[in-house]
Scaffold this motif. Structure first.
Motif, PDB file in Angstrom:
ATOM      1  N   TYR A 294      43.784  24.985  -8.629  1.00  0.00           N
ATOM      2  CA  TYR A 294      42.915  23.708  -8.805  1.00  0.00           C
ATOM      3  C   TYR A 294      42.706  23.121 -10.266  1.00  0.00           C
ATOM      4  O   TYR A 294      42.490  23.912 -11.109  1.00  0.00           O
ATOM      5  CB  TYR A 294      41.552  23.752  -8.117  1.00  0.00           C
ATOM      6  CG  TYR A 294      41.758  23.993  -6.548  1.00  0.00           C
ATOM      7  CD1 TYR A 294      41.927  22.789  -5.658  1.00  0.00           C
ATOM      8  CD2 TYR A 294      41.790  25.306  -6.234  1.00  0.00           C
ATOM      9  CE1 TYR A 294      41.956  23.396  -4.236  1.00  0.00           C
ATOM     10  CE2 TYR A 294      42.051  25.680  -4.691  1.00  0.00           C
ATOM     11  CZ  TYR A 294      41.869  24.710  -3.738  1.00  0.00           C
ATOM     12  OH  TYR A 294      42.275  24.797  -2.406  1.00  0.00           O
ATOM     13  N   TRP A 295      43.130  21.879 -10.471  1.00  0.00           N
ATOM     14  CA  TRP A 295      42.519  21.342 -11.515  1.00  0.00           C
ATOM     15  C   TRP A 295      40.664  21.188 -11.468  1.00  0.00           C
ATOM     16  O   TRP A 295      40.349  20.705 -10.209  1.00  0.00           O
ATOM     17  CB  TRP A 295      43.026  19.851 -11.799  1.00  0.00           C
ATOM     18  CG  TRP A 295      44.304  19.905 -12.033  1.00  0.00           C
ATOM     19  CD1 TRP A 295      44.768  20.216 -13.490  1.00  0.00           C
ATOM     20  CD2 TRP A 295      45.606  19.540 -11.406  1.00  0.00           C
ATOM     21  NE1 TRP A 295      46.278  19.900 -13.384  1.00  0.00           N
ATOM     22  CE2 TRP A 295      46.486  19.874 -12.143  1.00  0.00           C
ATOM     23  CE3 TRP A 295      45.395  19.450 -10.111  1.00  0.00           C
ATOM     24  CZ2 TRP A 295      47.860  19.248 -11.707  1.00  0.00           C
ATOM     25  CZ3 TRP A 295      47.057  19.108  -9.523  1.00  0.00           C
ATOM     26  CH2 TRP A 295      47.925  19.158 -10.303  1.00  0.00           C
TER      27      TRP A 295
ATOM     28  N   PHE B  84      40.444  19.545  -7.866  1.00  0.00           N
ATOM     29  CA  PHE B  84      41.622  18.707  -7.298  1.00  0.00           C
ATOM     30  C   PHE B  84      42.810  19.621  -7.265  1.00  0.00           C
ATOM     31  O   PHE B  84      43.070  20.065  -8.107  1.00  0.00           O
ATOM     32  CB  PHE B  84      41.873  17.341  -7.906  1.00  0.00           C
ATOM     33  CG  PHE B  84      42.944  16.565  -7.587  1.00  0.00           C
ATOM     34  CD1 PHE B  84      44.392  16.736  -7.903  1.00  0.00           C
ATOM     35  CD2 PHE B  84      42.659  15.417  -6.874  1.00  0.00           C
ATOM     36  CE1 PHE B  84      45.226  15.930  -7.442  1.00  0.00           C
ATOM     37  CE2 PHE B  84      43.773  14.599  -6.398  1.00  0.00           C
ATOM     38  CZ  PHE B  84      45.209  14.923  -6.501  1.00  0.00           C
TER      39      PHE B  84
ATOM     40  N   ASN C  68      46.305  20.459  -4.578  1.00  0.00           N
ATOM     41  CA  ASN C  68      47.849  19.721  -4.233  1.00  0.00           C
ATOM     42  C   ASN C  68      47.564  18.205  -4.271  1.00  0.00           C
ATOM     43  O   ASN C  68      46.709  17.547  -3.559  1.00  0.00           O
ATOM     44  CB  ASN C  68      48.089  20.349  -2.457  1.00  0.00           C
ATOM     45  CG  ASN C  68      49.457  19.868  -2.325  1.00  0.00           C
ATOM     46  OD1 ASN C  68      49.969  18.883  -2.574  1.00  0.00           O
ATOM     47  ND2 ASN C  68      50.303  20.842  -1.851  1.00  0.00           N
ATOM     48  N   PRO C  69      48.705  17.526  -4.906  1.00  0.00           N
ATOM     49  CA  PRO C  69      48.567  16.073  -5.105  1.00  0.00           C
ATOM     50  C   PRO C  69      48.717  15.356  -3.584  1.00  0.00           C
ATOM     51  O   PRO C  69      48.167  14.205  -3.792  1.00  0.00           O
ATOM     52  CB  PRO C  69      49.852  15.736  -5.784  1.00  0.00           C
ATOM     53  CG  PRO C  69      50.346  17.111  -6.629  1.00  0.00           C
ATOM     54  CD  PRO C  69      49.482  18.103  -5.944  1.00  0.00           C
TER      55      PRO C  69
ATOM     56  N   PRO D  35      44.562  17.211  -1.568  1.00  0.00           N
ATOM     57  CA  PRO D  35      43.845  17.542  -2.585  1.00  0.00           C
ATOM     58  C   PRO D  35      42.893  18.978  -2.589  1.00  0.00           C
ATOM     59  O   PRO D  35      42.543  19.571  -3.357  1.00  0.00           O
ATOM     60  CB  PRO D  35      42.795  16.617  -3.251  1.00  0.00           C
ATOM     61  CG  PRO D  35      43.647  15.325  -2.729  1.00  0.00           C
ATOM     62  CD  PRO D  35      44.456  15.743  -1.390  1.00  0.00           C
TER      63      PRO D  35
ATOM     64  N   ARG E 181      47.219  24.067  -5.337  1.00  0.00           N
ATOM     65  CA  ARG E 181      48.505  23.820  -6.034  1.00  0.00           C
ATOM     66  C   ARG E 181      49.659  24.771  -5.549  1.00  0.00           C
ATOM     67  O   ARG E 181      49.305  25.668  -5.488  1.00  0.00           O
ATOM     68  CB  ARG E 181      48.378  23.578  -7.455  1.00  0.00           C
ATOM     69  CG  ARG E 181      47.375  22.562  -8.000  1.00  0.00           C
ATOM     70  CD  ARG E 181      47.277  22.658  -9.411  1.00  0.00           C
ATOM     71  NE  ARG E 181      48.512  22.336 -10.279  1.00  0.00           N
ATOM     72  CZ  ARG E 181      48.935  23.355 -11.181  1.00  0.00           C
ATOM     73  NH1 ARG E 181      48.549  24.640 -11.284  1.00  0.00           N
ATOM     74  NH2 ARG E 181      50.164  22.932 -11.575  1.00  0.00           N
TER      75      ARG E 181
END
Length: 315
Positions: free
Chosen positions: A223-224, A247, A249-250, A253, A257
């Motif tokens: 994650y960001w 945040f 997965n684009p 979210p 990721r």
């Protein structure tokens, strides 16, 4: 040390793994937001019968215990959660300890992907008797409490429940860093929150348990995270309030990721003596030994994990 599962997978396998993550994370989101929001909206609109039914559905688990559901567990495992990631594996020592061992996972990360994928739901740990300890909130919130109950070998991470288990000599799996370790999570760094976390060492000494360091490379990449205001966010943790904004997965979210690795290494257990009433000096000494073992595990495997330019940061 052997790797027991690697993920080079076709797209169908990736979709199945995505479904597995959606079920597990979705049950958490449903319990924390969707159900509570629905109750509030129904009450504000004057739909009191609907409100009552929703409240009943959301709280029945507090009265009626949820029984283990092996078929559900097998269904989640069959979705192969590791296939969600670019590369995922669980590396084990030659043999897993069968008693009196505390598996200490690090780092916590945002949603503990390594702990879940390469721990709680990993088939490899079914060969030993182990109880996994998670936040007490998971036993109170609706929906996610059902999943926790269906799994069967999950328990509340409270001192009372942990000690009750350790009196029997059964293995336990924990994340010593807790909420604080989630708060300090930052992409591109491997951080653990251990300097002020010594209670698990005290318990291990009291009941003669070995401490088994476990580290997941890639946890911090899932994650960001919001990197600012760490001190005040750690302050929130004192009140059992998670202090991280994230945040993933684009497209979705809340999911991790996908283009990340999730490589979990289980080290050799550190044998501790049995001290019925360990002193502060005893705890400090063996805590330092454990931290050294975790550092050794990290350094010994960081090249294999593609993180040779990193050092483990202990806060």
């Amino acid at each position: 040390m052997k790797g027991v599962s690697s993920a080079t997978v076709p797209s169908l396998a990736g979709l199945r793994a995505l479904l597995g993550h959606a079920i597990l994370l979705g049950s958490w989101i449903l319990g924390t937001s969707v159900v509570s929001t629905s109750i509030i909206v129904a009450w504000l609109r004057g739909a009191y019968v609907t409100t009552s039914l929703l409240v009943l559905a959301a709280t029945h688990h507090l009265v009626v215990s949820t029984r283990p559901w092996p078929a559900f567990v097998r269904a989640i495992q069959s979705l192969n959660l590791r296939a969600y990631y670019r590369r995922a594996a669980l590396y084990l020592p030659k043999s897993l300890p069968r008693e009196k061992t505390m598996f200490c996972y690090a780092p916590h990360g945002v949603v503990s992907c390594g702990f879940n994928v390469n721990g709680v739901w990993a088939r490899e740990f079914e060969q030993v008797d182990i109880m996994w300890y998670v936040s007490t909130a998971f036993f109170v919130l609706p929906v996610i409490s059902q999943v926790v109950g269906w799994k069967g070998n999950l328990n509340s991470a409270s001192a009372k429940s942990l000690e009750k288990r350790m009196r029997t000599g059964g293995n336990v799996g924990i994340i010593p860093g807790g909420f604080e370790e989630a708060t300090i999570c930052a992409r591109g760094e491997d951080r653990v929150y251990l300097r002020g976390r010594k209670g698990f060492v005290k318990f291990a000494l009291r009941y003669g348990y070995s401490l088994c360091p476990v580290f997941t490379f890639g946890e911090s990449e899932c994650y960001w995270t919001f990197p600012y205001g760490v001190n005040w966010r750690l302050w929130l943790n004192r009140f059992k309030i998670p202090g991280c904004a994230f945040f993933g997965n684009p497209v979705a979210p809340l999911l991790p990721r996908r283009g990340t690795d999730l490589l979990t290494f289980v080290g050799e257990p550190v044998a501790l003596p049995t001290i019925a009433k360990p002193s502060t000096a005893d705890v400090d000494r063996w805590h330092a030994v454990y931290v050294d073992a975790l550092r050794h595990l990290f350094d010994a495997n960081k090249v294999k994990a593609g993180c040779d330019d990193r050092d483990l940061v202990v806060l």
